[in-house]
Scaffold this motif. Sequence first.
Motif, PDB file in Angstrom:
ATOM      1  N   ALA A   1       0.817  -1.211   0.000  1.00 38.38           N
ATOM      2  CA  ALA A   1       0.000   0.000   0.000  1.00 38.38           C
ATOM      3  C   ALA A   1       0.850   1.259   0.000  1.00 38.38           C
ATOM      4  O   ALA A   1       0.410   2.320  -0.437  1.00 38.38           O
ATOM      5  N   LEU A   2       2.085   1.146   0.461  1.00 36.46           N
ATOM      6  CA  LEU A   2       2.975   2.309   0.494  1.00 36.46           C
ATOM      7  C   LEU A   2       3.685   2.543  -0.832  1.00 36.46           C
ATOM      8  O   LEU A   2       4.320   3.574  -1.024  1.00 36.46           O
ATOM      9  N   ILE A   3       3.581   1.593  -1.772  1.00 31.08           N
ATOM     10  CA  ILE A   3       4.192   1.762  -3.093  1.00 31.08           C
ATOM     11  C   ILE A   3       3.483   2.919  -3.785  1.00 31.08           C
ATOM     12  O   ILE A   3       2.257   2.960  -3.848  1.00 31.08           O
ATOM     13  N   PRO A   4       4.236   3.868  -4.325  1.00 30.72           N
ATOM     14  CA  PRO A   4       3.564   4.982  -4.983  1.00 30.72           C
ATOM     15  C   PRO A   4       2.789   4.516  -6.204  1.00 30.72           C
ATOM     16  O   PRO A   4       3.268   3.712  -6.989  1.00 30.72           O
ATOM     17  N   LEU A   5       1.571   4.998  -6.311  1.00 33.57           N
ATOM     18  CA  LEU A   5       0.756   4.690  -7.475  1.00 33.57           C
ATOM     19  C   LEU A   5       1.180   5.567  -8.634  1.00 33.57           C
ATOM     20  O   LEU A   5       1.778   6.622  -8.434  1.00 33.57           O
ATOM     21  N   PRO A   6       0.892   5.168  -9.866  1.00 36.16           N
ATOM     22  CA  PRO A   6       1.180   6.028 -10.992  1.00 36.16           C
ATOM     23  C   PRO A   6       0.580   7.414 -10.745  1.00 36.16           C
ATOM     24  O   PRO A   6      -0.571   7.548 -10.363  1.00 36.16           O
TER      25      PRO A   6
ATOM     26  N   THR B   1       3.042  -1.643 -10.206  1.00 40.36           N
ATOM     27  CA  THR B   1       1.712  -1.207  -9.803  1.00 40.36           C
ATOM     28  C   THR B   1       0.997  -0.733 -11.051  1.00 40.36           C
ATOM     29  O   THR B   1       1.521   0.095 -11.789  1.00 40.36           O
ATOM     30  N   ILE B   2      -0.201  -1.264 -11.298  1.00 42.08           N
ATOM     31  CA  ILE B   2      -0.946  -0.960 -12.521  1.00 42.08           C
ATOM     32  C   ILE B   2      -2.196  -0.181 -12.155  1.00 42.08           C
ATOM     33  O   ILE B   2      -2.964  -0.602 -11.297  1.00 42.08           O
ATOM     34  N   GLY B   3      -2.395   0.959 -12.798  1.00 45.63           N
ATOM     35  CA  GLY B   3      -3.581   1.772 -12.563  1.00 45.63           C
ATOM     36  C   GLY B   3      -4.516   1.730 -13.756  1.00 45.63           C
ATOM     37  O   GLY B   3      -4.081   1.677 -14.905  1.00 45.63           O
ATOM     38  N   LEU B   4      -5.800   1.718 -13.463  1.00 43.01           N
ATOM     39  CA  LEU B   4      -6.815   1.708 -14.507  1.00 43.01           C
ATOM     40  C   LEU B   4      -7.786   2.841 -14.206  1.00 43.01           C
ATOM     41  O   LEU B   4      -8.430   2.850 -13.164  1.00 43.01           O
ATOM     42  N   ALA B   5      -7.877   3.830 -15.109  1.00 43.77           N
ATOM     43  CA  ALA B   5      -8.762   4.984 -14.897  1.00 43.77           C
ATOM     44  C   ALA B   5      -9.475   5.377 -16.188  1.00 43.77           C
ATOM     45  O   ALA B   5      -9.846   6.523 -16.367  1.00 43.77           O
ATOM     46  N   HIS B   6      -9.626   4.422 -17.085  1.00 42.72           N
ATOM     47  CA  HIS B   6     -10.220   4.706 -18.392  1.00 42.72           C
ATOM     48  C   HIS B   6     -11.254   3.644 -18.741  1.00 42.72           C
ATOM     49  O   HIS B   6     -11.111   2.483 -18.356  1.00 42.72           O
ATOM     50  N   TYR B   7     -12.264   4.049 -19.477  1.00 36.51           N
ATOM     51  CA  TYR B   7     -13.252   3.098 -19.961  1.00 36.51           C
ATOM     52  C   TYR B   7     -12.593   2.143 -20.939  1.00 36.51           C
ATOM     53  O   TYR B   7     -11.699   2.523 -21.694  1.00 36.51           O
ATOM     54  N   SER B   8     -13.050   0.889 -20.949  1.00 36.54           N
ATOM     55  CA  SER B   8     -12.592  -0.080 -21.945  1.00 36.54           C
ATOM     56  C   SER B   8     -13.404   0.146 -23.213  1.00 36.54           C
ATOM     57  O   SER B   8     -14.584  -0.153 -23.265  1.00 36.54           O
TER      58      SER B   8
ATOM     59  N   ASP C   1     -12.284   8.011 -17.026  1.00 36.85           N
ATOM     60  CA  ASP C   1     -13.550   8.017 -16.295  1.00 36.85           C
ATOM     61  C   ASP C   1     -13.452   8.725 -14.948  1.00 36.85           C
ATOM     62  O   ASP C   1     -14.432   8.835 -14.223  1.00 36.85           O
ATOM     63  N   GLY C   2     -12.249   9.202 -14.599  1.00 36.92           N
ATOM     64  CA  GLY C   2     -12.071   9.937 -13.360  1.00 36.92           C
ATOM     65  C   GLY C   2     -12.008   9.068 -12.123  1.00 36.92           C
ATOM     66  O   GLY C   2     -11.872   9.576 -11.014  1.00 36.92           O
ATOM     67  N   LEU C   3     -12.099   7.793 -12.283  1.00 38.02           N
ATOM     68  CA  LEU C   3     -12.053   6.854 -11.158  1.00 38.02           C
ATOM     69  C   LEU C   3     -10.885   5.912 -11.385  1.00 38.02           C
ATOM     70  O   LEU C   3     -10.723   5.385 -12.478  1.00 38.02           O
ATOM     71  N   GLU C   4     -10.073   5.696 -10.357  1.00 38.17           N
ATOM     72  CA  GLU C   4      -8.909   4.835 -10.561  1.00 38.17           C
ATOM     73  C   GLU C   4      -8.966   3.616  -9.671  1.00 38.17           C
ATOM     74  O   GLU C   4      -9.271   3.704  -8.490  1.00 38.17           O
ATOM     75  N   SER C   5      -8.660   2.484 -10.280  1.00 34.26           N
ATOM     76  CA  SER C   5      -8.448   1.234  -9.566  1.00 34.26           C
ATOM     77  C   SER C   5      -6.996   0.861  -9.782  1.00 34.26           C
ATOM     78  O   SER C   5      -6.410   1.208 -10.812  1.00 34.26           O
ATOM     79  N   SER C   6      -6.423   0.164  -8.833  1.00 36.63           N
ATOM     80  CA  SER C   6      -5.019  -0.199  -8.963  1.00 36.63           C
ATOM     81  C   SER C   6      -4.768  -1.640  -8.598  1.00 36.63           C
ATOM     82  O   SER C   6      -5.356  -2.168  -7.655  1.00 36.63           O
TER      83      SER C   6
ATOM     84  N   CYS D   1      -2.801  -9.867  -8.871  1.00 36.11           N
ATOM     85  CA  CYS D   1      -2.397  -8.738  -8.045  1.00 36.11           C
ATOM     86  C   CYS D   1      -2.238  -9.187  -6.597  1.00 36.11           C
ATOM     87  O   CYS D   1      -3.047  -9.958  -6.094  1.00 36.11           O
ATOM     88  N   GLU D   2      -1.211  -8.686  -5.941  1.00 37.28           N
ATOM     89  CA  GLU D   2      -1.056  -8.939  -4.509  1.00 37.28           C
ATOM     90  C   GLU D   2      -2.233  -8.334  -3.752  1.00 37.28           C
ATOM     91  O   GLU D   2      -2.749  -8.917  -2.815  1.00 37.28           O
ATOM     92  N   ALA D   3      -2.654  -7.153  -4.184  1.00 37.72           N
ATOM     93  CA  ALA D   3      -3.815  -6.487  -3.586  1.00 37.72           C
ATOM     94  C   ALA D   3      -4.421  -5.574  -4.644  1.00 37.72           C
ATOM     95  O   ALA D   3      -3.769  -5.216  -5.623  1.00 37.72           O
ATOM     96  N   VAL D   4      -5.682  -5.202  -4.436  1.00 40.80           N
ATOM     97  CA  VAL D   4      -6.395  -4.308  -5.352  1.00 40.80           C
ATOM     98  C   VAL D   4      -6.897  -3.113  -4.548  1.00 40.80           C
ATOM     99  O   VAL D   4      -7.389  -3.274  -3.430  1.00 40.80           O
ATOM    100  N   ALA D   5      -6.757  -1.921  -5.124  1.00 33.24           N
ATOM    101  CA  ALA D   5      -7.253  -0.713  -4.466  1.00 33.24           C
ATOM    102  C   ALA D   5      -8.176   0.021  -5.417  1.00 33.24           C
ATOM    103  O   ALA D   5      -8.016  -0.028  -6.627  1.00 33.24           O
ATOM    104  N   GLY D   6      -9.145   0.730  -4.859  1.00 32.65           N
ATOM    105  CA  GLY D   6     -10.024   1.574  -5.662  1.00 32.65           C
ATOM    106  C   GLY D   6     -11.297   0.959  -6.074  1.00 32.65           C
ATOM    107  O   GLY D   6     -11.702  -0.071  -6.159  1.00 32.65           O
TER     108      GLY D   6
END
Length: 189
Positions: free
Chosen positions: A10-15, A144-151, A109-114, A184-189
């Motif tokens: 969780a302390l790893i900086p996100l994109p 760390t992979i971030g997703l903030a766009h519509y598919s 989409d203004g919303l980010e999952s990681s 993923c080790e963990a998922v956020a968002g």
Amino acid sequence: MKYLSLLLIALIPLPAFSDEPCADLWWSRNHLFDQAGYCFASPLGKSIFYNGDCTTSTVPKLSPGAANTVSAIREEEARWGCKIDTKATYLDLDRLDLRRKLVDVAVNDGLESSCLGYRGADVAVFAGASEQTVQIGRIRAGDTIGLAHYSMFEGWQFVSYGTADTSSPSPLLGWVNVDFWAQCEAVAG
């Protein structure tokens, strides 16, 4: 021990993308016009896009796919109340160097999952939603992979990602055609 691992992940900086999607949306919409040959007149358009190869100063006719994407972008811009100062000469947006290589644009989409601590095999990252486009990056275990766009393209996702490799600029971005969420080790968002 498991909780300590999750805390450390969780302390790893996100994109580090902007909190609001307006600059990303403005860029994506205008990148489509640039690809269609539009000659930008605003100071911002001239500073961001290369006018040397433009062909028209009127809004060009877009392909049906690009027109649909522009429509979706405008809906998101309205939803977020976006107002980009086109008299400025700077756009607060990460990695314009990589974005200029993109063949396909994505709608933020203004919303980010990681995906924190990706554990799978290396994933090729492309300039467009096709393996026929140029590979512009590679996601590796530990990223760390971030997703903030519509598919917008079946099977493809536009991602931003950060790497533990300090010699690599971050964030990185592009298109992947891999469902990485189960790895993923963990998922956020």
